[in-house]
Design an enzyme around this catalytic site. Sequence first.
Site, short mmCIF file in Angstrom:
data_model
loop_
_atom_site.label_atom_id
_atom_site.label_comp_id
_atom_site.label_asym_id
_atom_site.label_seq_id
_atom_site.Cartn_x
_atom_site.Cartn_y
_atom_site.Cartn_z
N LYS A 116 0.87 -0.97 -0.02
CA LYS A 116 -0.07 0.09 0.10
C LYS A 116 0.91 1.32 0.19
O LYS A 116 2.12 1.13 0.33
CB LYS A 116 -0.82 -0.02 1.27
N GLY B 31 -23.41 3.65 5.46
CA GLY B 31 -22.49 4.39 4.40
C GLY B 31 -22.91 3.91 2.84
O GLY B 31 -23.34 2.92 2.60
N GLY C 163 -21.95 5.15 -0.25
CA GLY C 163 -20.82 5.50 -1.21
C GLY C 163 -21.01 4.35 -2.30
O GLY C 163 -22.05 3.97 -2.55
N VAL D 52 -19.58 1.79 -2.70
CA VAL D 52 -19.96 0.24 -2.35
C VAL D 52 -21.46 0.38 -1.71
O VAL D 52 -22.17 -0.60 -2.29
CB VAL D 52 -19.13 -0.21 -1.37
P1 NAD Z 1 -16.96 6.11 -0.43
O1 NAD Z 1 -16.16 7.09 0.16
O2 NAD Z 1 -17.54 6.03 -1.80
O3 NAD Z 1 -18.33 6.01 0.60
C1 NAD Z 1 -18.35 5.95 1.90
C2 NAD Z 1 -19.74 6.66 2.40
O4 NAD Z 1 -19.73 6.40 3.97
C3 NAD Z 1 -19.82 8.10 2.09
O5 NAD Z 1 -21.21 8.14 1.56
C4 NAD Z 1 -19.81 8.97 3.36
O6 NAD Z 1 -20.61 10.13 3.47
C5 NAD Z 1 -20.43 7.64 4.41
N1 NAD Z 1 -19.95 7.85 5.95
C6 NAD Z 1 -18.62 8.28 6.31
N2 NAD Z 1 -18.92 8.08 7.46
C7 NAD Z 1 -20.08 7.65 7.77
C8 NAD Z 1 -20.55 7.31 9.02
N3 NAD Z 1 -20.02 7.64 10.56
N4 NAD Z 1 -21.79 6.95 9.22
C9 NAD Z 1 -22.41 6.64 7.91
N5 NAD Z 1 -21.96 6.88 6.88
C10 NAD Z 1 -20.84 7.51 6.66
O7 NAD Z 1 -16.28 4.79 -0.18
P2 NAD Z 1 -16.54 3.26 -0.58
O8 NAD Z 1 -15.68 3.31 -2.06
O9 NAD Z 1 -18.17 3.10 -0.74
O10 NAD Z 1 -15.88 2.27 0.46
C11 NAD Z 1 -16.53 2.13 1.78
C12 NAD Z 1 -15.74 1.22 2.52
O11 NAD Z 1 -15.34 0.11 1.74
C13 NAD Z 1 -14.34 1.83 2.91
O12 NAD Z 1 -14.01 1.32 4.12
C14 NAD Z 1 -13.34 1.17 1.89
O13 NAD Z 1 -12.15 0.99 2.46
C15 NAD Z 1 -13.98 -0.21 1.94
N6 NAD Z 1 -13.50 -0.67 0.46
C16 NAD Z 1 -13.86 -0.32 -0.71
C17 NAD Z 1 -13.77 -0.73 -1.79
C18 NAD Z 1 -14.12 -0.44 -3.29
O14 NAD Z 1 -14.19 -1.00 -4.32
N7 NAD Z 1 -14.63 1.00 -3.39
C19 NAD Z 1 -13.03 -2.31 -1.77
C20 NAD Z 1 -12.94 -2.73 -0.66
C21 NAD Z 1 -13.14 -2.00 0.55
#
Ligand code: NAD
Length: 350
Positions: free
Chosen positions: A79, A177, A179, A181
Amino acid sequence: MNADPLDLDGHEMVIQCRDAGSGLRAIIAIHDSSAGPAMGGCRIAAYPSTAAALTDALRLSRGMTFKNIMAGLPHGGGKSVILLERPEDKTPALLLAFAERVNGLGGRYITGEDVGSTVADIQLMRKVTPHVRGIPENGPGDPSPMTALGVFVGIRKAVLHRLGAETLTGLTVAVQGLGAVGSRLCGLLHDVGARLVVADVDPARAREAADRFGAAIARPEEVHGARADVFAPCALGAVLDAGTIRALGAAVVAGGANNQLATAQDGARLAERGILYAPDYVINAGGVISTALEGPGYERGELLRRVHGIADTLGEIFEHAIADGVATSAVADRLALGRLEAARHARRSA
Ligand code: NAD
């Protein structure tokens, strides 16, 4: 972490990158490359200190070793983090200087998108190094849809195992959350007739999910306690600690967020409460599988087959947990370390 400051959490290689011209300050951490070149994204963030950035890089790269090996990928774990003072410091010159450092490693480390870095950033880095993934022209592109699919098939497996439910229709899933995912996961769950309780710190995202999916909205700090069959953390890490575990309203925890357990003991706490936990680095591997399969031989059918395979890996973990009377998180760690030892042995004997 080991008390020896030079041990750096068992890492093979940790590199500090500085470039005065562009202002680059970055750390590249390669935890283990026994299974193949280290792969893991580039996080770009404003850290309170260099020590905090180093801790994050080490924790995340070690996590990638576990994730990649459990997904059966020919990649080790690595990373990188780029430290910014302010968001506007993310300039093309800085990204190109970072890409040159990645290139200098000759393929030992492959980088890609992560929190704070975008597809456009990676496309820019591609101009100076081939050791990047997540380029839409070369394959599936954005990994989030496959992460969401992996979580979806993982939830199906977990409810079958814990609740004996053959289908998600009529079951309630609380999604924290919304976002990249979480929102896609909601779509997949809604399509099969699951009920949704959703929460996001951005109220507009919660309202949108309520409109699109008929979801009930919970407060972000209370969603883990919602009465539901499944709690799916898809926002931050460390959401499962002694307090939230005590308040959990679901019998299954299965979501996409990284590093969901605040401490290693929290896996045991979940098991003691009879809550089935799908280990995060196993259930959320769809994105890294998608990234790893990118390239000339990319086939969507193979990608889908492997993402669906996440359910089989979880099934194996759940069975071992019952047979041995231990937490699923402990079983996953044990399996990952066993595979890692086998990869190390194979490399030594090659
Ligand atoms: P993202 O930034 O698109 O979405 C995160 C969402 O969570 C946002 O809408 C944000 O407003 C919300 N959020 C933040 N704090 C919060 C809280 N306290 N309570 C409720 N909602 C809250 O991120 P993502 O790409 O959807 O990833 C989400 C998680 O999954 C992260 O932990 C990331 O590391 C993990 N992840 C993502 C991927 C991927 O392919 N994107 C792969 C593996 C793991």
